[in-house]
Design an enzyme around this catalytic site. Structure first.
Site, PDB file in Angstrom:
ATOM      1  CD  GLU A  30      -2.511   1.560   2.558  1.00  0.00           C
ATOM      2  OE1 GLU A  30      -3.180   2.603   2.652  1.00  0.00           O
ATOM      3  OE2 GLU A  30      -2.428   0.702   3.457  1.00  0.00           O
ATOM      4  CG  ASP A  58       8.011   9.108  14.474  1.00  0.00           C
ATOM      5  OD1 ASP A  58       9.020   9.769  14.154  1.00  0.00           O
ATOM      6  OD2 ASP A  58       6.867   9.597  14.522  1.00  0.00           O
ATOM      7  CG  ASP A 113       8.225  14.726  16.385  1.00  0.00           C
ATOM      8  OD1 ASP A 113       8.741  15.799  16.755  1.00  0.00           O
ATOM      9  OD2 ASP A 113       7.327  14.669  15.518  1.00  0.00           O
TER      10      ASP A 113
END
Length: 526
Positions: free
Chosen positions: A127, A192, A194
């Site tokens: 996808e 991730d 951040d």
């Protein structure tokens, strides 16, 4: 015809016993503060307080008062960087299209996700989610080949796109299938980091802004997470990618990682999670002893960063609010009261001195209730709370989570989401990552200096190679791709070497699976 860059590339267009050191000699800090620190240490010596003698056993060097450990590698260039907020540069549709036509490495993205050069389900059932220029969001896009992938991206010209899992069927067919027929089969294990998650402890920048001083939090996080993934889980093919503004993503691409079910992804995310709760929720790190080997190893990695980043670059404990926060994390009320009195009398006392004061006042023996072991453990927890990776665990827990593709453009900064060489993570400077405007200008400059390559020797390449124009190499007639004319070249070269290593393992693994006798063992065990 190749897309002309001239006129479109200008930025003017819209577009268990660890040595926890104090800070190193504060060469980069304020001279007055350093002089005050040295004078106060001299007074402590006169009073007979030798801070390094706090513990009368073999752990005397647990919290030395003088400078920090030798940094054999030297300070990272980023540690000396000034605060430079990343400017916002709007990337217009023409500039974005020129980037996709001339620079985006479609062929290498295909090889990375396809795990080979022959199209397979690994790519065909993958996808992609596209964010268009008008902010429309298209999910469940898929492409059987690299050429069709490239054609569609050029046609849609998205501001960015994200990568999702490989499904059991083509994602585009989901509306024709009964419920439950389309299931996610595999996807890279992702993480991730951040910098907004560090806003309660970084003092130099806030929100989307970053600088060299606070980027150190990302650097130390990469080192801790990468080490754990390799040494504790045996993963080898880990690619770190700059997010384009204020963070980094990890793509763990080993076949074993890609096939992990969600419960095991959650387990790994939980293994790496340590700092819990919000910034106002009290003690966020509360560890049992003896320390788990992963935590003990991480502490060794993080000690120098606490000394440099927390105590000097960020001056984290300089404010009264953060000083109170530090006191709340210490285990002895009498010691805390003495520290508060000392710090209230010197409001501008630097963080290096405040950290040293903890040991100095403990040594005086003013607190009859002080447990030196508890103090040492509390200081270890403090180091971890202020330096240990703060991961967005939800990104890692589910296979269906989408993550921004490498090499797309961050629409807010114009910077390319480039891979970070894990062997040189301390050298990576996010502020030096090229913008799309830089790259297109570099192509123009190269072409102007090599006019022969733009005439008879210029040629179009097969679609999917990530460029529309090549030049002739005078040395051997080899065609030069557009990215090789720019500062994007070392990043793509690193990406290609990463793909080569991954593809090699895929071939070896396939041969071993074909040759191995069938067994009932669980291939997911690790």
């Amino acid at each position: 015809m190749p897309h002309s860059v001239s006129g479109n590339s200008s930025p003017s267009r819209e577009v268990e016993d660890d040595v926890l050191p104090d800070a190193p000699p504060a060469e980069t800090s304020n001279d007055t503060a350093q002089g005050e620190t040295d004078g106060e240490r001299a007074e402590d010596v006169k009073a007979g307080v030798q801070l390094q003698d706090l513990f009368n056993d073999d752990e005397d060097d647990e919290f030395p008062a003088s400078g920090a450990p030798d940094n054999k590698k030297g300070n990272s260039p980023m540690q000396e960087a000034t605060i430079t907020p990343i400017p916002v540069q709007k990337v217009d549709t023409e500039v974005m299209l020129a980037f996709y036509q001339r620079l985006f490495p479609f062929r290498y993205i295909f090889q990375w996700l396809n795990h080979g050069i022959i199209p397979s389900r690994d790519f065909g059932n993958r996808e992609f989610a596209l964010t268009l220029q008008n902010e429309a969001y298209l999910r469940y896009q898929s492409y059987p080949t690299a050429d069709l992938f490239r054609k569609d991206i050029l046609k849609m010209n998205p501001s960015r796109f994200e990568i999702g899992p490989v499904y059991s069927t083509n994602p585009r067919d989901r509306k024709t299938l009964r419920g439950g027929q389309m299931k996610p089969l595999s996807k890279e294990l992702v993480f991730d980091i951040d910098l907004t998650d560090y806003d309660d402890i970084r003092t130099c920048c806030t929100k989307a802004n970053i600088c060299g001083k606070c980027w150190a939090f990302v650097t130390m996080s990469i080192k801790v997470v990468d080490t754990a993934l390799r040494e504790d889980f045996g993963f080898e093919h880990i690619m770190w990618v700059y997010s384009g503004r204020r963070g980094a993503h990890a793509w763990v691409c080993d076949p074993r990682a890609r096939n992990l079910p969600d419960d095991r992804r959650r387990a790994i995310a939980g293994y790496l999670e340590l700092v819990r709760g919000g910034s106002q929720s009290g003690k966020r790190v509360n560890l049992k002893r003896p320390l788990h080997p992963h935590i003990a190893r991480s502490l060794e990695i993080l000690k120098p960063y606490f000394a440099q980043t927390t105590l000097i670059d960020q001056e984290t404990f300089c404010s009264s609010e953060q000083a109170d926060r530090l006191l709340a994390l210490l285990p002895d009320k009498t010691l805390n009261d003495a520290l508060r009195k000392k710090w209230d009398s010197a409001p501008d006392r630097p963080s290096t001195s405040k950290w040293a004061d903890i040991d100095a006042l403990a040594k005086t023996g003013k607190s009859s209730t002080l447990n030196t072991t508890a103090l040492r453990e509390a200081k270890q927890d403090i180091v971890l709370e202020y330096t240990y990776p703060r991961l967005d665990a939800e990104v890692s827990k589910k296979m269906i989570h989408l993550l921004k593709s490498p090499f797309v453009i961050h629409p807010g900064t114009g910077r390319v989401c480039v891979p970070i060489d894990g062997r040189k993570v301390e050298e990576f400077d996010p502020l030096s990552v090229p913008t799309v405007f830089d790259l297109l200008s570099e192509i123009d400059a190269y072409d102007a200096q090599h006019p022969a390559g733009n005439n008879s020797n210029a040629t179009d390449i097969p679609e999917g190679d990530g460029s529309t124009q090549l030049d002739s190499d005078a040395k051997g007639g080899r065609r030069i791709q557009d990215y090789e004319k720019t500062s994007l070249k070392p990043y793509i070269d690193y990406f290609r070497s990463f793909i080569a290593g991954l593809t090699k393992e895929e071939r070896v693994g396939k041969r071993e699976r074909d040759d191995a006798p069938k067994t009932g063992g669980d291939p997911m065990e690790f």
